[in-house]
Design a protein around this motif. Structure first.
Motif, PDB file in Angstrom:
ATOM      1  N   ARG A  55      -3.736 -60.399  16.218  1.00 35.70           N
ATOM      2  CA  ARG A  55      -2.365 -60.795  15.859  1.00 35.70           C
ATOM      3  C   ARG A  55      -2.373 -61.947  14.863  1.00 35.70           C
ATOM      4  NH1 ARG A  55      -0.296 -59.765  21.926  1.00 35.70           N
ATOM      5  NH2 ARG A  55       0.425 -57.632  21.576  1.00 35.70           N
ATOM      6  N   GLN A  56      -3.424 -62.745  14.893  1.00 32.07           N
ATOM      7  CA  GLN A  56      -3.551 -63.876  13.975  1.00 32.07           C
ATOM      8  C   GLN A  56      -4.087 -63.428  12.614  1.00 32.07           C
ATOM      9  OE1 GLN A  56      -6.648 -66.734  14.897  1.00 32.07           O
ATOM     10  NE2 GLN A  56      -5.321 -68.398  14.207  1.00 32.07           N
ATOM     11  N   GLN A  57      -5.093 -62.561  12.626  1.00 33.38           N
ATOM     12  CA  GLN A  57      -5.698 -62.070  11.390  1.00 33.38           C
ATOM     13  C   GLN A  57      -6.092 -60.613  11.602  1.00 33.38           C
ATOM     14  OE1 GLN A  57      -9.341 -63.982  10.154  1.00 33.38           O
ATOM     15  NE2 GLN A  57      -9.085 -63.291   8.044  1.00 33.38           N
ATOM     16  N   ARG A  58      -5.414 -59.719  10.920  1.00 36.34           N
ATOM     17  CA  ARG A  58      -5.612 -58.283  11.095  1.00 36.34           C
ATOM     18  C   ARG A  58      -6.991 -57.853  10.585  1.00 36.34           C
ATOM     19  NH1 ARG A  58      -2.286 -53.600  11.343  1.00 36.34           N
ATOM     20  NH2 ARG A  58      -3.283 -51.852  10.281  1.00 36.34           N
ATOM     21  N   PRO A  59      -7.835 -57.297  11.472  1.00 32.31           N
ATOM     22  CA  PRO A  59      -9.134 -56.802  11.023  1.00 32.31           C
ATOM     23  C   PRO A  59      -9.009 -55.400  10.428  1.00 32.31           C
ATOM     24  CG  PRO A  59      -8.922 -56.477  13.368  1.00 32.31           C
ATOM     25  CD  PRO A  59      -7.664 -57.190  12.908  1.00 32.31           C
ATOM     26  N   ASP A  60     -10.030 -54.971   9.732  1.00 31.42           N
ATOM     27  CA  ASP A  60     -10.065 -53.607   9.211  1.00 31.42           C
ATOM     28  C   ASP A  60     -10.502 -52.620  10.292  1.00 31.42           C
ATOM     29  OD1 ASP A  60      -9.469 -53.897   6.255  1.00 31.42           O
ATOM     30  OD2 ASP A  60     -11.030 -55.404   6.548  1.00 31.42           O
ATOM     31  N   ILE A  61     -11.222 -53.135  11.317  1.00 31.05           N
ATOM     32  CA  ILE A  61     -11.692 -52.301  12.418  1.00 31.05           C
ATOM     33  C   ILE A  61     -12.069 -53.206  13.590  1.00 31.05           C
ATOM     34  CG2 ILE A  61     -14.108 -52.267  11.647  1.00 31.05           C
ATOM     35  CD1 ILE A  61     -14.111 -49.234  12.523  1.00 31.05           C
ATOM     36  N   VAL A  62     -11.986 -52.650  14.800  1.00 37.42           N
ATOM     37  CA  VAL A  62     -12.401 -53.357  16.017  1.00 37.42           C
ATOM     38  C   VAL A  62     -13.544 -52.569  16.648  1.00 37.42           C
ATOM     39  CG1 VAL A  62     -11.725 -54.096  18.341  1.00 37.42           C
ATOM     40  CG2 VAL A  62     -10.109 -54.315  16.432  1.00 37.42           C
ATOM     41  N   VAL A  63     -14.609 -53.281  17.016  1.00 36.34           N
ATOM     42  CA  VAL A  63     -15.723 -52.706  17.767  1.00 36.34           C
ATOM     43  C   VAL A  63     -15.778 -53.475  19.080  1.00 36.34           C
ATOM     44  CG1 VAL A  63     -18.209 -52.302  17.847  1.00 36.34           C
ATOM     45  CG2 VAL A  63     -16.988 -52.124  15.653  1.00 36.34           C
ATOM     46  N   SER A  64     -15.525 -52.787  20.182  1.00 40.51           N
ATOM     47  CA  SER A  64     -15.391 -53.477  21.469  1.00 40.51           C
ATOM     48  C   SER A  64     -16.256 -52.870  22.567  1.00 40.51           C
ATOM     49  CB  SER A  64     -13.932 -53.432  21.922  1.00 40.51           C
ATOM     50  OG  SER A  64     -13.756 -54.065  23.169  1.00 40.51           O
ATOM     51  N   ASP A 118     -27.479 -47.979  12.877  1.00 40.65           N
ATOM     52  CA  ASP A 118     -27.122 -47.075  11.778  1.00 40.65           C
ATOM     53  C   ASP A 118     -26.026 -46.092  12.185  1.00 40.65           C
ATOM     54  OD1 ASP A 118     -28.871 -48.303  10.045  1.00 40.65           O
ATOM     55  OD2 ASP A 118     -30.487 -46.854  10.369  1.00 40.65           O
ATOM     56  N   THR A 119     -26.031 -45.671  13.436  1.00 47.69           N
ATOM     57  CA  THR A 119     -24.987 -44.779  13.948  1.00 47.69           C
ATOM     58  C   THR A 119     -23.646 -45.502  13.984  1.00 47.69           C
ATOM     59  OG1 THR A 119     -26.600 -43.585  15.293  1.00 47.69           O
ATOM     60  CG2 THR A 119     -24.276 -43.390  15.944  1.00 47.69           C
ATOM     61  N   LEU A 120     -23.656 -46.727  14.488  1.00 49.18           N
ATOM     62  CA  LEU A 120     -22.433 -47.526  14.546  1.00 49.18           C
ATOM     63  C   LEU A 120     -21.922 -47.818  13.139  1.00 49.18           C
ATOM     64  CD1 LEU A 120     -20.395 -49.011  16.314  1.00 49.18           C
ATOM     65  CD2 LEU A 120     -21.951 -50.977  16.317  1.00 49.18           C
ATOM     66  N   LEU A 121     -22.814 -48.186  12.244  1.00 42.95           N
ATOM     67  CA  LEU A 121     -22.434 -48.484  10.861  1.00 42.95           C
ATOM     68  C   LEU A 121     -21.824 -47.268  10.169  1.00 42.95           C
ATOM     69  CD1 LEU A 121     -22.457 -50.684   8.670  1.00 42.95           C
ATOM     70  CD2 LEU A 121     -24.728 -49.856   8.015  1.00 42.95           C
ATOM     71  N   ALA A 122     -22.400 -46.094  10.386  1.00 39.09           N
ATOM     72  CA  ALA A 122     -21.857 -44.867   9.786  1.00 39.09           C
ATOM     73  C   ALA A 122     -20.447 -44.589  10.302  1.00 39.09           C
ATOM     74  CB  ALA A 122     -22.781 -43.685  10.087  1.00 39.09           C
ATOM     75  N   ALA A 123     -20.225 -44.791  11.599  1.00 38.62           N
ATOM     76  CA  ALA A 123     -18.885 -44.576  12.171  1.00 38.62           C
ATOM     77  C   ALA A 123     -17.888 -45.574  11.593  1.00 38.62           C
ATOM     78  CB  ALA A 123     -18.942 -44.690  13.690  1.00 38.62           C
ATOM     79  N   ILE A 124     -18.305 -46.818  11.465  1.00 33.43           N
ATOM     80  CA  ILE A 124     -17.423 -47.845  10.890  1.00 33.43           C
ATOM     81  C   ILE A 124     -17.063 -47.475   9.456  1.00 33.43           C
ATOM     82  CG2 ILE A 124     -17.381 -50.233  10.046  1.00 33.43           C
ATOM     83  CD1 ILE A 124     -19.027 -50.938  12.605  1.00 33.43           C
ATOM     84  N   ASN A 125     -18.057 -47.144   8.664  1.00 29.08           N
ATOM     85  CA  ASN A 125     -17.797 -46.795   7.266  1.00 29.08           C
ATOM     86  C   ASN A 125     -16.891 -45.576   7.149  1.00 29.08           C
ATOM     87  OD1 ASN A 125     -19.178 -48.917   6.040  1.00 29.08           O
ATOM     88  ND2 ASN A 125     -21.131 -47.843   6.168  1.00 29.08           N
ATOM     89  N   GLN A 126     -17.076 -44.599   8.024  1.00 25.95           N
ATOM     90  CA  GLN A 126     -16.213 -43.415   8.006  1.00 25.95           C
ATOM     91  C   GLN A 126     -14.773 -43.793   8.370  1.00 25.95           C
ATOM     92  OE1 GLN A 126     -17.046 -40.451  10.963  1.00 25.95           O
ATOM     93  NE2 GLN A 126     -15.841 -38.907   9.887  1.00 25.95           N
ATOM     94  N   LEU A 127     -14.608 -44.600   9.398  1.00 25.74           N
ATOM     95  CA  LEU A 127     -13.265 -44.939   9.874  1.00 25.74           C
ATOM     96  C   LEU A 127     -12.491 -45.842   8.912  1.00 25.74           C
ATOM     97  CD1 LEU A 127     -13.993 -45.386  13.665  1.00 25.74           C
ATOM     98  CD2 LEU A 127     -12.529 -43.646  12.623  1.00 25.74           C
ATOM     99  N   ILE A 128     -13.189 -46.681   8.178  1.00 24.92           N
ATOM    100  CA  ILE A 128     -12.471 -47.548   7.231  1.00 24.92           C
ATOM    101  C   ILE A 128     -12.574 -47.046   5.797  1.00 24.92           C
ATOM    102  CG2 ILE A 128     -12.615 -49.585   8.704  1.00 24.92           C
ATOM    103  CD1 ILE A 128     -14.823 -50.659   6.943  1.00 24.92           C
ATOM    104  N   GLY A 129     -13.198 -45.887   5.632  1.00 24.96           N
ATOM    105  CA  GLY A 129     -13.249 -45.263   4.311  1.00 24.96           C
ATOM    106  C   GLY A 129     -14.085 -46.033   3.303  1.00 24.96           C
ATOM    107  N   ARG A 130     -15.146 -46.636   3.792  1.00 23.73           N
ATOM    108  CA  ARG A 130     -15.998 -47.438   2.915  1.00 23.73           C
ATOM    109  C   ARG A 130     -17.313 -46.718   2.665  1.00 23.73           C
ATOM    110  NH1 ARG A 130     -18.726 -53.273   4.311  1.00 23.73           N
ATOM    111  NH2 ARG A 130     -20.076 -53.218   2.531  1.00 23.73           N
ATOM    112  N   ARG A 131     -17.748 -46.736   1.455  1.00 25.28           N
ATOM    113  CA  ARG A 131     -19.044 -46.177   1.122  1.00 25.28           C
ATOM    114  C   ARG A 131     -20.012 -47.310   0.869  1.00 25.28           C
ATOM    115  NH1 ARG A 131     -16.218 -42.081   0.693  1.00 25.28           N
ATOM    116  NH2 ARG A 131     -15.832 -40.416  -0.673  1.00 25.28           N
ATOM    117  N   GLY A 132     -21.281 -47.065   1.131  1.00 22.76           N
ATOM    118  CA  GLY A 132     -22.228 -48.112   0.818  1.00 22.76           C
ATOM    119  C   GLY A 132     -23.426 -48.035   1.542  1.00 22.76           C
TER     120      GLY A 132
END
Length: 132
Positions: A55-64, A118-132
């Motif tokens: 609520r203070q600063q909107r993240p691009d993704i949450v990993v919990s 690497d699995t977590l990173l791939a999911a993050i990149n897919q969900l936020i539409g980031r390539r790299g």
């Protein structure tokens, strides 16, 4: 909630990941690994502090994590989905334990711990539409 401004500014153009876990070692490891990959990282030790953080600063993704004191990861995810300002933030839930059969948190992805980075990173990149 842990904020390390020097670390957060180390990648000023990076996407912001909120990592939520009650284990300090997990928070530290993920912070280091994500920052090395060009992300900005904010951390919280439980769902209640994470909800205040988003609520203070909107993240691009949450990993919990799922199992945490005060508010677990599934409750955090449900609270975010119920909030019109937060409902569209991608959410990854992780757990070393078994989720109750009747629990269906509205997360975008679920992983059993330990999650290969690497699995977590791939999911993050897919969900936020980031390539790299």
């Amino acid at each position: 909630m842990s904020d390390h401004p020097a670390l957060m500014d180390s990648n000023p153009d990076g996407k912001l990941i909120l990592v939520v876990d009650d284990e300090f070692d997990v928070l530290s490891a993920y912070t280091m690994l994500f920052e090395f990959r060009g992300f900005r990282v904010r951390t919280a030790p439980n769902g209640a502090e994470a909800l205040a953080a988003v609520r203070q600063q909107r993240p691009d993704i949450v990993v919990s994590d799922y199992m945490m004191p005060v508010m677990n990861g599934a409750a955090l995810c449900s609270a975010m989905r119920a909030d019109a300002a937060l409902h569209d933030i991608p959410f990854i839930l992780c757990s070393a334990g078994i989720l109750p059969r009747d629990l269906q948190p509205p997360c975008d992805s679920f992983f059993r711990k330990p999650v290969p980075f690497d699995t977590l990173l791939a999911a993050i990149n897919q969900l936020i539409g980031r390539r790299g």
